[in-house]
Design a protein around this motif. Structure first.
Motif: not given
Ligand SMILES: [Zn+2]
Length: 498
Positions: A122-124, A392-394, A396-398, A474-478
């Motif tokens: 999810n975080n790429g 580093l996951h830079d 916040t995934d929502i 499906v998610h938002l990387h914020f």
């Molecule tokens: Zn992310």
């Protein structure tokens, strides 16, 4: 004439038989064994069993090391029966010495083949396991190591309840594990293992290898006064979960460390993909949206809240998939509104301040709660900001809000980026009036509703949630940044603002 020819023919045949027969009388044919190593002949021996026993007898050291009763010939050794008149056979000792110098001897065990799999999280980040061959003497060493690995990622009581079919039904909210499985194809084959291979005897060693990709000792750190697990983990570029897995005697992220304590800093590199699929029902807050009204009679530095926003509450049902403890995807199944949110209405002045007024300036104000509005219609964090697996996951995934659901500008500002990048997918960056930047990535195709240079208000819908770029679900990387993302800014954990 014919008759004479026939007689001569018979005589000739008789002579041939007799001549050959004489040679044979001196040297009876016998059964011997030709020894081949890697396809090359090493010579003849009289007894196959004798060579096997000799090999076995000479290997006390290997037997001791691996605690096995028998040692076998190398796997590339072939012993083939031959009938021959030739009588020069070698001693088993000679043959043994030739073999010893060329190929390793073998012991009975199991070869485990693990087929690699690759997944985008999810975080790429890519979650990848490579093809593996592992050798054990007892099958249980492997199954027990897998068991320890499972327990590193899934709480033992949850796993046991799943395995025994005693999970509690969800009444209001809760989680049910629906599936636990290993994504890699694993085959176990009985085989003779060359002793120059890594052969796992101990489930602890093997489970360490399965988790960290190595059995070498991990880096350690000596705790200093005031260190918390969270600090130690982050400063050493690992997640709190990784820290706890590398230090199994420390049972919780809130555990106290003492000065001088030696802790292990392991970066996870799991060698198999353990998948957990959960059915989750939970209540989550829904942030209110903010509407901005303009007042031409007030200066641009003036604003007033006309109606305070109130958060709503939703009961959401989700399907969550995790790989080795990392959330891979969150899919919202249904949503029941328990309380509707109330929109916030802010009135802002639009009258210019005139020359000499300077907005923003160098640096950003200290983070404080309320500085930013929530950017999505749901609030499940599928992957938090921080270090994991060496990266580093830079942001916040929502996740869980659904494809195309609204993405809101977290604060007023100007759009500085609106485009497509292979990793971020469709993304938007906003420079806020307070100096911070926010970034919204993995939007759906056709879901960037603003362009570079557009002025946006807090709570304005600027995009739709999607999974473009490096994203599984499906998610938002914020992302919240102190300056332009990847161009001088520093990424911050967005959750410090909420
Ligand atoms: Zn992310």
């Amino acid at each position: 004439m014919n008759r004479i020819k026939k007689i001569l023919g018979v005589l000739l045949i008789l002579c041939t038989i007799l001549t050959t027969g004489f040679t044979n009388l001196n040297n009876n044919p016998k059964t011997v064994y030709r020894v081949y190593l890697k396809g090359k002949s090493l010579g003849l021996i009289e007894s196959k069993v004798e060579l096997e026993n000799y090999i076995d007898k000479k290997q006390a050291e290997i037997k001791e090391k691996y605690k096995v009763k028998k040692v076998y010939a190398p796997t590339d050794l072939d012993i083939v029966k031959e009938i021959t008149y030739y009588n020069k056979v070698s001693s088993v000792k000679t043959i043994y010495n030739k073999i010893k110098d060329i190929s390793p001897f073998t012991i009975g065990g199991y070869q485990i083949t693990i087929k690699g799999v690759e997944k985008k999280s999810n975080n790429g980040k890519t979650i990848k396991t490579d093809n593996q061959t592992i050798y054990v003497i007892k099958k249980e060493t492997f199954t027990n190591a897998i068991d320890s690995m499972v327990k590193a990622f899934i709480k033992e009581e949850d796993y046991n309840a799943f395995a025994n079919g005693t999970q509690k039904e969800i009444e209001d909210t809760g989680t049910i594990i629906e599936k636990i499985y290993i994504d890699n194809k694993i085959t176990i084959k009985k085989t003779n293992i060359p002793v120059n291979k890594t052969i796992y005897m101990d489930k602890e060693d093997l489970s360490k290898y399965l988790l960290f990709g190595t059995t070498e000792p991990q880096k350690t750190y000596e705790v200093r006064d005031g260190d918390t697990i969270e600090d130690v983990a982050f400063n050493n570029k690992i997640s709190t979960e990784e820290f706890l897995i590398a230090n199994p005697t420390i049972t919780s992220a809130n555990a106290m460390l003492y000065t001088g304590q030696k802790v292990t800093l392991g970066i996870l590199k799991p060698q198999v993909s353990l998948i957990e699929e959960d059915h989750v029902v939970k209540d989550e807050e829904q942030n209110y949206t903010t509407k901005t009204e303009e007042d031409p009679n007030q200066y641009t530095n003036w604003s007033e809240v006309k109606q305070h926003g109130v958060k709503g509450l939703n009961r959401v049902t989700q399907k969550v998939q995790k790989v080795n403890g990392e959330t891979l995807s969150v899919v919202g199944v249904s949503k029941e509104v328990l309380k509707e949110p109330v929109e916030e209405i802010v009135v802002k002045g639009t009258k210019p301040m005139g020359d000499g007024w300077y907005s923003g300036g160098y640096g950003v104000p200290l983070p404080s709660k309320g500085m930013f509005g929530w950017p999505a219609t749901c609030s499940t964090i599928s992957s938090p900001f921080g270090w994991r697996w060496g990266q580093l996951h830079d942001g916040t995934d929502i996740a869980g809000c659904g494809y195309g659901s609204n993405i809101f500008a977290a604060e007023s500002g100007v759009v500085t980026q609106s485009g497509y990048k292979y990793d971020n997918g469709q993304f938007i960056t906003v420079r806020h009036d307070n100096g911070y930047y926010t970034m919204y990535a993995h939007l759906c195709n056709g879901c960037r509703y603003v362009n570079v240079g557009d002025r946006v208000q807090r709570g304005q819908v600027i995009g739709g949630m999607g999974q473009t770029g490096f994203a599984t679900g499906v998610h938002l990387h914020f992302g919240v940044w102190t300056g332009p993302p990847y161009m001088g800014g520093t990424a911050l954990n967005a959750l410090i603002f909420y």
